[in-house]
Design an enzyme around this catalytic site. Sequence first.
Site, short mmCIF file in Angstrom:
data_model
loop_
_atom_site.label_atom_id
_atom_site.label_comp_id
_atom_site.label_asym_id
_atom_site.label_seq_id
_atom_site.Cartn_x
_atom_site.Cartn_y
_atom_site.Cartn_z
N ASP A 347 0.82 -1.22 0.00
CA ASP A 347 0.00 0.00 0.00
C ASP A 347 0.85 1.27 0.00
O ASP A 347 0.32 2.37 -0.01
CB ASP A 347 -0.96 0.02 1.20
CG ASP A 347 -0.23 -0.03 2.54
OD1 ASP A 347 0.89 -0.61 2.59
OD2 ASP A 347 -0.77 0.51 3.52
N ASP A 383 7.82 12.03 9.73
CA ASP A 383 7.75 10.58 9.83
C ASP A 383 9.00 9.93 9.22
O ASP A 383 9.34 10.22 8.07
CB ASP A 383 6.49 10.14 9.04
CG ASP A 383 6.11 8.70 9.28
OD1 ASP A 383 5.55 8.42 10.35
OD2 ASP A 383 6.37 7.87 8.39
N GLU A 412 10.87 12.05 13.83
CA GLU A 412 10.41 10.76 14.33
C GLU A 412 11.31 9.67 13.79
O GLU A 412 10.95 8.93 12.88
CB GLU A 412 8.95 10.49 13.90
CG GLU A 412 8.36 9.26 14.55
CD GLU A 412 8.16 8.06 13.62
OE1 GLU A 412 7.60 7.07 14.08
OE2 GLU A 412 8.58 8.12 12.43
N LYS A 525 -4.83 3.39 13.96
CA LYS A 525 -4.23 3.65 12.65
C LYS A 525 -5.12 3.13 11.52
O LYS A 525 -5.01 3.60 10.39
CB LYS A 525 -2.85 2.97 12.54
CG LYS A 525 -1.79 3.64 13.41
CD LYS A 525 -0.39 3.14 13.10
CE LYS A 525 -0.16 1.74 13.65
NZ LYS A 525 1.25 1.29 13.46
N TYR A 526 -5.97 2.15 11.85
CA TYR A 526 -6.75 1.50 10.77
C TYR A 526 -8.26 1.62 10.95
O TYR A 526 -9.01 1.06 10.17
CB TYR A 526 -6.37 0.01 10.67
CG TYR A 526 -4.87 -0.21 10.60
CD1 TYR A 526 -4.17 0.11 9.44
CD2 TYR A 526 -4.18 -0.68 11.70
CE1 TYR A 526 -2.79 -0.08 9.39
CE2 TYR A 526 -2.80 -0.86 11.66
CZ TYR A 526 -2.11 -0.56 10.51
OH TYR A 526 -0.77 -0.73 10.47
#
Lengths: 653, 653
Positions: A347, A383, A412, A525-526
């Site tokens: 993804d 990120d 991060e 997160k999902y």
Amino acid sequence: MVTRAQGRRRIVIEKVTPELDGGRYPIKRVVGESVTVEADVLADGHDVLSGLLLYRREGESRWNEVPLGYPDNDRWRASFVVSKPGRYRYTVTAWVDSFQSWYRDLGKRLDAGQDVSIDLLIGATLIKEASARARGEAAKRLAASADALHSETKQVSEKVELIRDRSLHTLMADHPDRKWGTTYEKELLVTVDRERARFSAWYEMFPRSCSATPEQHGTFRDCEAWLPYIAGMGFDVLYFSPIHPIGQTHRKGKNNAPTCLPGDVGSPWAIGSHEGGHKAIHPQLGTLADFKRLLAKAKQHGIEVALDIAYQCSPDHPYVKDHPEWFRKRPDGTVQYAENPPKKYQDIYPLDFENEDWKGLWKEMTSIVLYWSKQGVRIFRVDNPHTKPFRFWEHLIVEVKHRYPDVIFLSEAFTRPKVMYNLAKLGFTQSYTYFTWRHTKGDFTQYLTELTQTEIREYFRPNFWPNTPDILIEHLQTGGRPAFAARLIMAATMCSNYGIYGPAFELGEHRPFAPGSEEYLNSEKYELKQWDIERPDSLKDLITAVNRIRRENPALQTNAGLHFHSVDNEQLLCYTKQTEDLSNIIFVVVNLDRHSRQAGAVDLNLAPLGLSNDQPYHLQDLLTGASYRWRGARNYVEVEAEPVPAQIFQVRR
Amino acid sequence: MVTRAQGRRRIVIEKVTPELDGGRYPIKRVVGESVTVEADVLADGHDVLSGLLLYRREGESRWNEVPLGYPDNDRWRASFVVSKPGRYRYTVTAWVDSFQSWYRDLGKRLDAGQDVSIDLLIGATLIKEASARARGEAAKRLAASADALHSETKQVSEKVELIRDRSLHTLMADHPDRKWGTTYEKELLVTVDRERARFSAWYEMFPRSCSATPEQHGTFRDCEAWLPYIAGMGFDVLYFSPIHPIGQTHRKGKNNAPTCLPGDVGSPWAIGSHEGGHKAIHPQLGTLADFKRLLAKAKQHGIEVALDIAYQCSPDHPYVKDHPEWFRKRPDGTVQYAENPPKKYQDIYPLDFENEDWKGLWKEMTSIVLYWSKQGVRIFRVDNPHTKPFRFWEHLIVEVKHRYPDVIFLSEAFTRPKVMYNLAKLGFTQSYTYFTWRHTKGDFTQYLTELTQTEIREYFRPNFWPNTPDILIEHLQTGGRPAFAARLIMAATMCSNYGIYGPAFELGEHRPFAPGSEEYLNSEKYELKQWDIERPDSLKDLITAVNRIRRENPALQTNAGLHFHSVDNEQLLCYTKQTEDLSNIIFVVVNLDRHSRQAGAVDLNLAPLGLSNDQPYHLQDLLTGASYRWRGARNYVEVEAEPVPAQIFQVRR
């Protein structure tokens, strides 16, 4: 080796501090802080030396000058204060001070009762030369002094009187002969940030979970209702998971399932769809206008909104079609998806920073931050920066801060220590740390000493997180409320920057996806979440108290004053923080044992706290209000495991 | 900040060691020693990195390459050996190793049972690219491997077999893609000297005191007769006080009297008369031919003659007339004599290195060393270098060593520590130290640790002197023969370079000019001496034994292996030296108490000596021949105060 022009320069300037990697990287400060510069300044022989610390804000053409002083073993020192965000430069210059050398020797000759008539003539020449370097009144006064020393009618004693006049020394110091002086060959840099770079309390949340209606996708409008709650707890940075359109291709289902079901919302880090990429807003969250309205409302609550910068794309991101050259191809013609062999993340398409059009890629990536800065965002959490080239980040941060010097970047990166430190050196304002995985007294003492007592403190600003959406440590999975309370207090009092991923944190969310995993079960997160922030077991009151204590005690707003103190119990961790002027001292005792009360004798290192062995001092427990009177270094401490396994004292003489 | 060309360079190389002051100064080695280079080598992401240490002797155009290895916490290491005197350069280069990264990931995919057919095609491309970088047979073999991976008739398992062939890996390692590699931005320097720079025993004497006839001025011919005596004691450097004509004007009398009497010989450091200056020989010593004959005779005895370089002039020096611009004038028109206010030295004119013709002065001063080098002298002891500009010395030493790489310069600077260290950094081969004024166990431990365990050891080669013509320490004035013996043994065993001023030393000359003074009574600096070297109380036998022990034990020929060991008696000093391969270990115990026998328990730190707690080892006293058998760390030692307050053991497993 020696250029001829240098031949008469007798001064050597070396070991200038602070200087990172030979001046390659800037040190960091926030507005109002000082930079204390030291240098070895040497010359042959026994002459008196004089020198200056030179500093200027970039863009200003003239150096400010501060006299170097306090020579000790040939090491000199001076300080300056940085008053505005941006970049400053500093360096050091020094010269042989013929006049002061001459004056010192004159004193020795006079003490020995020697005839100094010829020496006075030598002094007259030096003063005459200074007069030629001076202008106006100063030049006249110096010339007059030189003439007086030549006068045949004046007695030697009168001339000596004249030469001892302090105003003459001031004039001479103002017009030194720097012709053969030496200036350090490097200009060193300071990046100056606003205060929030050093002192901040972050609250991370998924804006899509803000809806008051179950199962409904939250919007920026819904988020507005949360501001009083977040501000009420005392947070000043509200950090959102990515707010951009989310890809459909290979979208992950709940609990990171490889395929999603209808209605699954996908991971916000799978950025980009036909609705847009990194400069677009996920339509279900609202419009750009909604977002800007939220920024304004947050500001009214003293909160800044921070965005997530994740440079990666879903297969549906517009870049994939518009810039195929930015992605690596596999021999079968497909785009290379993200991998951490043998794991595959179909993804996500990583951007190929080694591609031929790397310049175009750098420019576009930089434009993303500039775009959001233009919308009013000034804090970015980046990120996984360690998976993109160092030089790219250096370029991006310099470009962005050149236009927006008040921008803050949080790195991060959870990776190898030198890579984390390097990202901080090349410009990240704050950095995630290993705090999350530190547990024992030895762990904390060693790690915090490294962060706060070594050169690392000049450029690495730690930000301590007890949890993140990716990290639910085993300690929180099994430790119950005391574990959450202890991690909160340690993060918030050891480190002037800290943050939590909420409301999972204050509600004690502790179920892992699987035994041994640090992933949350039913990870936000999902999927959408509905959090009951009114639950009576919420830690919000403790958080509110701790953030109030942080705001009221300047000692907790910097890491400069951190000291650990010896205590004869491995389960007790004792540390203090104090302001430089010692007007504010905080003493914290943490019980690392989540099950039992622990007690012990602490040996407070009194000297750095400005306390003396023979005078009593007062401790006030800032959480309970209880107060104690202590005397001397050795004292008894006792901390319960529940409900709060720590004590935070203010110490007063 | 980031130049565009650097954009695709993903590697950062930092904290290269050894590197002095950002590469400003060379480190030092002697022929046959190695340089171990370490560097932080970082890249983003998780790719495998490869790198090389590059080194070359100056004058050679091609770099030698040594693979970097042993990565630990992103720090890499490699070594090279310097084989000739002169200067070497070294740096570090590294690149992302796409092939090794791919091969590592392939292994993980295979372990997970994944289909690797496409991955093998990626590998084929990498091998094909390497084949384009290779030539001849290597290119052919690589191309064949790439083709085989593309073959449709070969099974995947066959291709995996092929890819695991070590010879393919060797070929790939030999033809890496370094296009986007990073080379450290500095070339660092090593000054390589011959072995005597590290291991030497100096004997200082006044050649004019060599005559066998009382009251007669000694000559170089007389000196020849002394060579068997000096070589017999084991010295290999014979250092002469200045051999030049001595001024008459303001010549000092005996015991530094302000005026001399007829027949007074004056100080050899008041250089220059109508008979010549720094390139001339004092006629009473002989001719240049005599001097060169002495050099040759000394060589036959294994001795090198060292000359004194003192850049100062008597008022009668030819420079005073020929180059008046090199001297500073006082306002009354006279030449500025040397001063240390309120002291005046009218017999010495200092050279003014700030004068307008400083280039001419530098050239002439350099020509003096070149002149004596041309006559065959290769060792120079430089008088008070700290009173002349640093850059001048750097220039002179580089110029001289460029033509005569085997020249050794000893810096006679007793001044502030950083100035002494700076002189060493800018090129002096060896340096006088504070050894002379160190007395307690704490003193020695601290000072020797600084010299041998810190960065200082990379450039500062200490030379320990128990006495000099200027320095008769109080300890020797009052301590008698044991004090002389102890200082000798400490100098000779702590420090691989040491020297004595003789025959004053071996004959125990200890009378000070005045109480509290470190000057000798009837100092040889101002008068001829007649030394009775056959006196039965001479230390020559002890000196002979100690120098023999030094020659027979490589551990004493370097300072690299020095360790102090704990002993429960403040009057006992225990230390070891060992070779890197531990084949030679020397253990020394010194009794610092000049009056009484001292005993105690020593805790030998066995690990660095390669000894284990449970195996016995043998000690042989190299002065007496006695031997002992020890076991474990803790052992009993006992040392008399007389006649020799020290023991030197060889340790054997």
